[in-house]
Design a protein around this motif. Structure first.
Motif, mmCIF file in Angstrom:
data_model
loop_
_atom_site.group_PDB
_atom_site.id
_atom_site.type_symbol
_atom_site.label_atom_id
_atom_site.label_comp_id
_atom_site.label_asym_id
_atom_site.label_seq_id
_atom_site.Cartn_x
_atom_site.Cartn_y
_atom_site.Cartn_z
ATOM 1 N N ARG A 174 10.577 -6.965 1.513
ATOM 2 C CA ARG A 174 9.149 -7.223 1.731
ATOM 3 C C ARG A 174 8.355 -6.993 0.451
ATOM 4 N N LEU A 175 8.718 -5.947 -0.299
ATOM 5 C CA LEU A 175 8.035 -5.676 -1.564
ATOM 6 C C LEU A 175 8.250 -6.842 -2.534
ATOM 7 N N HIS A 176 9.471 -7.339 -2.586
ATOM 8 C CA HIS A 176 9.765 -8.493 -3.449
ATOM 9 C C HIS A 176 8.988 -9.728 -2.992
ATOM 10 N N ASP A 177 8.960 -9.976 -1.682
ATOM 11 C CA ASP A 177 8.201 -11.111 -1.148
ATOM 12 C C ASP A 177 6.718 -10.986 -1.484
ATOM 13 N N ARG A 216 0.833 -1.216 0.000
ATOM 14 C CA ARG A 216 0.000 0.000 0.000
ATOM 15 C C ARG A 216 0.866 1.263 0.000
ATOM 16 N N GLU A 217 1.933 1.261 0.784
ATOM 17 C CA GLU A 217 2.825 2.425 0.802
ATOM 18 C C GLU A 217 3.465 2.645 -0.563
ATOM 19 N N HIS A 218 3.923 1.581 -1.180
ATOM 20 C CA HIS A 218 4.670 1.702 -2.434
ATOM 21 C C HIS A 218 3.777 2.121 -3.604
ATOM 22 N N TYR A 219 2.574 1.573 -3.669
ATOM 23 C CA TYR A 219 1.730 1.818 -4.837
ATOM 24 C C TYR A 219 0.653 2.879 -4.618
ATOM 25 N N CYS A 220 0.202 3.061 -3.412
ATOM 26 C CA CYS A 220 -0.869 4.033 -3.169
ATOM 27 C C CYS A 220 -0.346 5.388 -2.706
ATOM 28 N N ASN A 221 0.860 5.438 -2.167
ATOM 29 C CA ASN A 221 1.444 6.686 -1.676
ATOM 30 C C ASN A 221 2.718 7.011 -2.435
ATOM 31 N N PHE A 222 2.641 6.920 -3.755
ATOM 32 C CA PHE A 222 3.838 7.096 -4.579
ATOM 33 C C PHE A 222 4.397 8.510 -4.558
ATOM 34 N N ASP A 223 3.628 9.485 -4.110
ATOM 35 C CA ASP A 223 4.091 10.873 -4.095
ATOM 36 C C ASP A 223 4.774 11.260 -2.782
ATOM 37 N N ILE A 224 4.957 10.317 -1.891
ATOM 38 C CA ILE A 224 5.589 10.565 -0.595
ATOM 39 C C ILE A 224 7.056 10.147 -0.666
#
Length: 119
Positions: A102-105, A75-83
């Motif tokens: 964790r993203l890779h997993d 969610r952080e990586h894909y939904c908050n991409f402008d942060i």
């Protein structure tokens, strides 16, 4: 990262969790749209913005099948991409290396679920 999963997650975030998908007609959920319109599915009102089936599958996998740590990173990586990335790491409670592991997993787990190989 798995490029195909990355593309699907970007599309999922855009369709299900962006400003374009919020508001009116239950965010594209077909059952909720029918409830709002007293049992009538009026496609002309939102058909062009209804989420794709793949986005609905990704939503189910992310919310029901990922561990809390993996879901938070996705969610952080894909939904908050402008942060700023450092803020993302801090929100997930981990450092850069752990964040990307964790993203890779999560990518591996999602890929496995989509291919029917994960339990």
């Amino acid at each position: 990262m798995i490029k195909e999963v990355d593309s699907l997650l970007r599309l999922w975030a855009q369709e299900m969790h962006s400003d374009l998908s919020k508001g009116g007609l239950a965010g594209g959920n077909m059952v909720a749209m029918m409830m709002e319109s007293n049992g009538q599915l009026i496609r002309g009102r939102r058909a062009s913005r209804a989420p794709l089936e793949s986005s609905l599958d990704i939503e189910l996998i992310v919310t029901k099948h990922l561990s809390a740590d993996l879901e938070k990173v996705v969610r952080e990586h894909y939904c908050n991409f402008d942060i700023d990335m450092r803020l993302r790491y801090a929100h997930c409670g981990c450092g850069r290396d752990t964040y990307y592991q964790r993203l890779h997993d999560a990518h591996l787990h999602i890929f496995g679920m989509l291919m029917g190989t994960a339990a």
